[in-house]
Design a protein around this motif. Structure first.
Motif, PDB file in Angstrom:
ATOM      1  N   LEU A 156      25.693  34.999  21.539  1.00  0.00           N
ATOM      2  CA  LEU A 156      26.030  34.263  22.761  1.00  0.00           C
ATOM      3  C   LEU A 156      27.348  33.552  22.479  1.00  0.00           C
ATOM      4  CD1 LEU A 156      22.466  32.682  23.131  1.00  0.00           C
ATOM      5  CD2 LEU A 156      23.236  34.849  24.105  1.00  0.00           C
ATOM      6  N   VAL A 157      28.392  33.984  23.141  1.00  0.00           N
ATOM      7  CA  VAL A 157      29.740  33.583  22.737  1.00  0.00           C
ATOM      8  C   VAL A 157      30.529  33.055  23.931  1.00  0.00           C
ATOM      9  CG1 VAL A 157      31.897  34.406  21.712  1.00  0.00           C
ATOM     10  CG2 VAL A 157      29.725  35.379  20.942  1.00  0.00           C
ATOM     11  N   THR A 158      31.083  31.861  23.798  1.00  0.00           N
ATOM     12  CA  THR A 158      31.975  31.307  24.816  1.00  0.00           C
ATOM     13  C   THR A 158      33.306  30.998  24.161  1.00  0.00           C
ATOM     14  OG1 THR A 158      30.125  30.375  26.050  1.00  0.00           O
ATOM     15  CG2 THR A 158      32.303  29.412  26.462  1.00  0.00           C
ATOM     16  N   TYR A 200      26.989  47.255   8.263  1.00  0.00           N
ATOM     17  CA  TYR A 200      27.868  47.280   9.428  1.00  0.00           C
ATOM     18  C   TYR A 200      28.164  45.866   9.916  1.00  0.00           C
ATOM     19  CZ  TYR A 200      29.835  48.057  13.983  1.00  0.00           C
ATOM     20  OH  TYR A 200      30.674  48.013  15.068  1.00  0.00           O
ATOM     21  N   ARG A 201      27.133  45.066  10.048  1.00  0.00           N
ATOM     22  CA  ARG A 201      27.320  43.717  10.596  1.00  0.00           C
ATOM     23  C   ARG A 201      28.144  42.833   9.667  1.00  0.00           C
ATOM     24  NH1 ARG A 201      23.756  41.360  14.823  1.00  0.00           N
ATOM     25  NH2 ARG A 201      25.577  40.029  14.684  1.00  0.00           N
ATOM     26  N   ALA A 202      27.899  42.940   8.366  1.00  0.00           N
ATOM     27  CA  ALA A 202      28.665  42.123   7.424  1.00  0.00           C
ATOM     28  C   ALA A 202      30.128  42.549   7.432  1.00  0.00           C
ATOM     29  CB  ALA A 202      28.074  42.240   6.021  1.00  0.00           C
ATOM     30  N   ASP A 242      31.754  41.844  11.127  1.00  0.00           N
ATOM     31  CA  ASP A 242      31.422  40.584  11.785  1.00  0.00           C
ATOM     32  C   ASP A 242      32.575  40.086  12.667  1.00  0.00           C
ATOM     33  OD1 ASP A 242      30.686  38.074  12.576  1.00  0.00           O
ATOM     34  OD2 ASP A 242      29.897  37.479  10.622  1.00  0.00           O
ATOM     35  N   PRO A 243      32.366  40.067  13.989  1.00  0.00           N
ATOM     36  CA  PRO A 243      33.473  39.667  14.862  1.00  0.00           C
ATOM     37  C   PRO A 243      33.856  38.200  14.714  1.00  0.00           C
ATOM     38  CG  PRO A 243      31.491  40.205  16.156  1.00  0.00           C
ATOM     39  CD  PRO A 243      31.159  40.449  14.721  1.00  0.00           C
ATOM     40  N   ALA A 244      33.062  37.436  13.991  1.00  0.00           N
ATOM     41  CA  ALA A 244      33.383  36.017  13.812  1.00  0.00           C
ATOM     42  C   ALA A 244      34.210  35.760  12.551  1.00  0.00           C
ATOM     43  CB  ALA A 244      32.098  35.201  13.750  1.00  0.00           C
ATOM     44  N   LEU A 291      24.428  34.856   6.365  1.00  0.00           N
ATOM     45  CA  LEU A 291      24.273  35.541   7.659  1.00  0.00           C
ATOM     46  C   LEU A 291      23.712  36.943   7.490  1.00  0.00           C
ATOM     47  CD1 LEU A 291      27.605  34.556   9.483  1.00  0.00           C
ATOM     48  CD2 LEU A 291      25.301  33.666   9.934  1.00  0.00           C
ATOM     49  N   PHE A 292      24.222  37.673   6.513  1.00  0.00           N
ATOM     50  CA  PHE A 292      23.810  39.068   6.282  1.00  0.00           C
ATOM     51  C   PHE A 292      23.569  39.231   4.791  1.00  0.00           C
ATOM     52  CE2 PHE A 292      26.646  38.953  10.041  1.00  0.00           C
ATOM     53  CZ  PHE A 292      25.720  39.323  11.003  1.00  0.00           C
ATOM     54  N   ASP A 293      22.409  38.748   4.329  1.00  0.00           N
ATOM     55  CA  ASP A 293      22.223  38.554   2.888  1.00  0.00           C
ATOM     56  C   ASP A 293      21.322  39.590   2.218  1.00  0.00           C
ATOM     57  OD1 ASP A 293      19.653  37.930   3.716  1.00  0.00           O
ATOM     58  OD2 ASP A 293      19.622  35.915   2.848  1.00  0.00           O
TER      59      ASP A 293
END
Ligand code: DBV
Length: 247
Positions: A94-96, A209-211, A214-216, A237-239
């Protein structure tokens, strides 16, 4: 009260109602991190807080909450099941940002193209997806390489009004989480060695993939530096890879 705080509060309350929740360790120094961004009267504190839980069937339930004023709010919330369950991941991003809201909500499948898997974990969600779809239209372009990680019930939307986030997105988030908890309740441990091997492979594929993507990463690196950011991504986060390495 910031935009995504009610999402976080309601998620934790729902989890507590349904699971025997235990804390999940957060590496020291990563529970809370703050930095000042911008210059002069545009200065703003950006605060990132982390939450971690576990239960008998769920290896890691974790959230990262970024609060940086009206045009920077993020709640990234993911549930990683234990490797002896075929449960999907619960994934909410959820990104603003200054450009607007970006909402991704899904039960991300281990085996996207397996029809029996779809019947078990996607079909039951489709009525919920269809109920929200009219209010939360498809958000358009997203990375093609991310496609295999999303189900046909992927809610992906870019609401232009904050009120839509506070109403329809909030309801959808709760409905998806409730449906996920129903799956968790029904889940039985897997014992077949071949199936277990497939689950581990699928979890690792998702996690890597997520690590990696990571778009952040860019945002965190700007605020807190690359050392903190890489450790946060791989150590919290992705451990999964770290946890498997020390198991
Ligand atoms: N995304 C995360 C974590 C975040 C986070 C841990 C704690 O995985 C935030 C923070 N997501 C975040 C931010 C952006 C996005 C975007 C800050 C905006 C990046 C920017 O525009 O600068 C779903 N999140 C996105 C996008 C998607 C998702 C598709 C758009 C990215 C793009 O267009 O390149 N959720 C995200 C995703 C997967 C998922 C990629 C993949 C399986 O589950």
């Amino acid at each position: 009260m910031t935009l995504y705080q009610p999402f976080l509060d309601s998620a934790i309350a729902l989890l507590q109602q349904h699971l025997d929740l235990q804390p999940y360790p957060i590496p020291a120094g990563y529970e809370s991190k703050s930095a000042i961004t911008g210059k002069g009267k545009h200065q703003e504190e950006v605060l990132t807080t982390s939450y971690g839980y576990q239960s008998d069937k769920l290896r890691q339930i974790r959230a990262a909450h970024v609060q940086g004023g009206g045009s920077l709010q993020v709640l990234n919330f993911v549930i990683f099941p234990h490797l002896n369950y075929d449960l999907p991941f619960f994934g909410a991003d959820l990104v603003t940002l200054p450009g607007g809201h970006l909402i991704a909500l899904d039960m991300q499948p281990l085996f996207r193209d397996d029809l029996a898997y779809q019947a078990k974990y996607t079909q039951p969600i489709l009525p919920i997806f269809e109920a929200f779809q009219p209010h939360l239209p498809w958000g358009g372009d997203f990375p093609a390489e991310a496609q295999p990680f999303f189900s046909p019930a992927f809610l992906w939307t870019r609401p232009s009004q904050t009120e839509v986030v506070q109403t329809h997105v909030f309801e959808a988030f709760q409905a998806y989480l409730q449906a996920y908890l129903n799956f968790v309740e029904q889940a039985e441990p897997i014992t077949d060695p071949q199936k277990l091997a497939n689950i581990e492979q699928a979890q690792l594929r998702y996690l890597r993939y997520r690590a990696e993507k990571d778009p952040a990463r860019g945002m965190f690196t700007r605020f807190y530096g690359s050392e903190w950011t890489e450790e946060y991504i791989h150590g919290f986060l992705f451990d999964l890879e770290r946890k498997l390495a020390i198991a």
